[in-house]
Motif scaffolding. Structure first.
Motif, PDB file in Angstrom:
ATOM      1  N   GLY A 137     -12.143   4.686  57.564  1.00  0.00           N
ATOM      2  CA  GLY A 137     -11.102   5.632  57.945  1.00  0.00           C
ATOM      3  C   GLY A 137     -11.723   6.967  58.302  1.00  0.00           C
ATOM      4  N   PRO A 138     -10.941   8.011  58.598  1.00  0.00           N
ATOM      5  CA  PRO A 138      -9.479   8.016  58.505  1.00  0.00           C
ATOM      6  C   PRO A 138      -8.816   7.164  59.576  1.00  0.00           C
ATOM      7  N   ASP A 139      -7.529   6.940  59.414  1.00  0.00           N
ATOM      8  CA  ASP A 139      -6.749   6.093  60.292  1.00  0.00           C
ATOM      9  C   ASP A 139      -6.825   6.569  61.744  1.00  0.00           C
ATOM     10  N   ALA A 140      -7.369   5.736  62.633  1.00  0.00           N
ATOM     11  CA  ALA A 140      -7.465   6.079  64.054  1.00  0.00           C
ATOM     12  C   ALA A 140      -6.358   5.437  64.873  1.00  0.00           C
ATOM     13  N   PHE A 141      -5.477   4.701  64.200  1.00  0.00           N
ATOM     14  CA  PHE A 141      -4.349   4.070  64.890  1.00  0.00           C
ATOM     15  C   PHE A 141      -3.161   5.017  64.974  1.00  0.00           C
ATOM     16  N   ASN A 142      -2.881   5.712  63.865  1.00  0.00           N
ATOM     17  CA  ASN A 142      -1.792   6.701  63.801  1.00  0.00           C
ATOM     18  C   ASN A 142      -0.443   6.081  64.154  1.00  0.00           C
ATOM     19  N   GLY A 143      -0.201   4.906  63.595  1.00  0.00           N
ATOM     20  CA  GLY A 143       1.057   4.215  63.861  1.00  0.00           C
ATOM     21  C   GLY A 143       2.130   4.447  62.832  1.00  0.00           C
ATOM     22  N   GLY A 144       1.844   5.302  61.841  1.00  0.00           N
ATOM     23  CA  GLY A 144       2.869   5.641  60.862  1.00  0.00           C
ATOM     24  C   GLY A 144       2.938   4.740  59.654  1.00  0.00           C
ATOM     25  N   GLY A 145       1.973   3.858  59.465  1.00  0.00           N
ATOM     26  CA  GLY A 145       1.993   2.999  58.284  1.00  0.00           C
ATOM     27  C   GLY A 145       2.805   1.732  58.483  1.00  0.00           C
ATOM     28  N   ARG A 146       2.631   0.776  57.565  1.00  0.00           N
ATOM     29  CA  ARG A 146       3.292  -0.522  57.659  1.00  0.00           C
ATOM     30  C   ARG A 146       4.811  -0.420  57.587  1.00  0.00           C
ATOM     31  N   LEU A 147       5.486  -1.262  58.358  1.00  0.00           N
ATOM     32  CA  LEU A 147       6.952  -1.334  58.341  1.00  0.00           C
ATOM     33  C   LEU A 147       7.360  -2.632  57.669  1.00  0.00           C
ATOM     34  N   SER A 148       8.160  -2.546  56.626  1.00  0.00           N
ATOM     35  CA  SER A 148       8.534  -3.738  55.866  1.00  0.00           C
ATOM     36  C   SER A 148       9.818  -4.386  56.358  1.00  0.00           C
ATOM     37  N   ALA A 149      10.646  -3.656  57.109  1.00  0.00           N
ATOM     38  CA  ALA A 149      11.911  -4.211  57.607  1.00  0.00           C
ATOM     39  C   ALA A 149      12.301  -3.507  58.900  1.00  0.00           C
ATOM     40  N   LEU A 150      12.934  -4.257  59.791  1.00  0.00           N
ATOM     41  CA  LEU A 150      13.346  -3.699  61.086  1.00  0.00           C
ATOM     42  C   LEU A 150      14.728  -3.059  61.041  1.00  0.00           C
ATOM     43  N   ALA A 151      15.559  -3.435  60.087  1.00  0.00           N
ATOM     44  CA  ALA A 151      16.932  -2.929  60.022  1.00  0.00           C
ATOM     45  C   ALA A 151      16.953  -1.406  60.014  1.00  0.00           C
ATOM     46  N   GLY A 152      17.775  -0.818  60.879  1.00  0.00           N
ATOM     47  CA  GLY A 152      17.913   0.630  60.956  1.00  0.00           C
ATOM     48  C   GLY A 152      16.954   1.290  61.922  1.00  0.00           C
ATOM     49  N   SER A 153      16.127   0.508  62.617  1.00  0.00           N
ATOM     50  CA  SER A 153      15.155   1.082  63.545  1.00  0.00           C
ATOM     51  C   SER A 153      15.550   0.833  64.998  1.00  0.00           C
ATOM     52  N   GLU A 154      15.131   1.745  65.893  1.00  0.00           N
ATOM     53  CA  GLU A 154      15.383   1.627  67.325  1.00  0.00           C
ATOM     54  C   GLU A 154      14.065   1.788  68.067  1.00  0.00           C
ATOM     55  N   TRP A 155      13.890   0.995  69.146  1.00  0.00           N
ATOM     56  CA  TRP A 155      12.589   0.921  69.805  1.00  0.00           C
ATOM     57  C   TRP A 155      12.709   1.033  71.315  1.00  0.00           C
ATOM     58  N   GLN A 156      11.883   1.903  71.891  1.00  0.00           N
ATOM     59  CA  GLN A 156      11.828   2.116  73.338  1.00  0.00           C
ATOM     60  C   GLN A 156      10.716   1.264  73.937  1.00  0.00           C
TER      61      GLN A 156
END
Length: 241
Positions: free
Chosen positions: A120-139
């Motif tokens: 590290g440090p994190d070079a992806f910068n994706g905001g960390g793991r997502l455990s569920a999709l409910a409540g999310s919106e994607w472009q």
């Protein structure tokens, strides 16, 4: 004569989509981060849409990069096979192994022989793991590295509902996660004529959704993959702060 047409009643877009969720989980025996290894200082490592050298290049990683996100690998030897293999066999098998990695919010595949455990440090910068999709919106951002200029998105609601914009028309339907299977559809879609660019995006987005069988998701990035582990599309979080 304008290309915009009449607004029609809902029609079916996709009869049924099913895929197994893999919400940005690294391999159980893999590192949290990778760094590059044995890449010439004046060169770069290709990130590809699929786990083979014939797949489209979706990104490049500089030789000194560290902090690459680990989303799991395919090919090569498993842990038990590796334990009983000779050094020569392990080295040969490594050349057939590919890893799904993240760098600068791009997710793609790279040859494992050029990756080693990073710090590290994190070079992806994706905001960390997502455990569920409910409540999310994607472009919709790109189709396997090809940028999308038209507006298309998908939202995962509560109560197992999904809705979105294909590029021209709106769609809605059901989504569920049961016994390790992720299914979406059938989806209903409005039928309206739009300029060719919008309609092309809509057709490509519909095909990508229909072909999706696995996903990789962090809080800011969602990647769709087909049954051959080929990257179909990348989406970015549209409801993030």
């Amino acid at each position: 004569m304008p290309l915009f047409g009449k607004f029609y009643s809902l029609v079916l877009l996709v009869p049924f989509l099913s895929f197994t969720p893999s919400l940005a989980q690294s391999a159980a025996d893999g590192p949290d981060f990778y760094r590059l290894n044995d890449v010439a200082s004046h060169s770069a490592l290709n990130m590809r849409s699929g786990p083979n050298a014939a797949s489209r290049i979706v990104g490049k990683i500089p030789a000194d990069a560290d902090g690459l996100a680990d989303f799991g690998c395919v090919g090569g030897l498993d842990a038990d096979q590796s334990a009983s293999a000779t050094a020569a066999q392990r080295q040969a098998a490594l050349k057939t192994r590919w890893c799904k990695i993240g760098y600068k919010r791009i997710i793609g595949w790279s040859a494992a022989q050029f990756l080693t455990e990073g710090t590290g440090p994190d070079a992806f910068n994706g905001g960390g793991r997502l455990s569920a999709l409910a409540g999310s919106e994607w472009q919709l951002r790109d189709f396997a590295g090809v940028p999308v200029t038209e507006n298309a998105w998908i939202a995962f609601k509560g109560d197992d509902l999904v809705s979105g914009l294909g590029g021209c028309n709106r769609f809605s339907g059901k989504v569920s996660v049961k016994k390790g299977k992720f299914s979406i559809g059938p989806l209903a879609m409005t039928k309206m004529a739009c300029p060719p660019e919008m309609m092309e995006t809509e057709q490509d987005f519909s095909r990508a959704l229909a072909a999706t069988q696995s996903i990789t998701a962090t809080h800011l990035i969602l990647a769709l993959f087909d049954k051959e582990n080929q990257l179909l599309a990348t989406l970015t979080r549209r409801d993030a702060d």
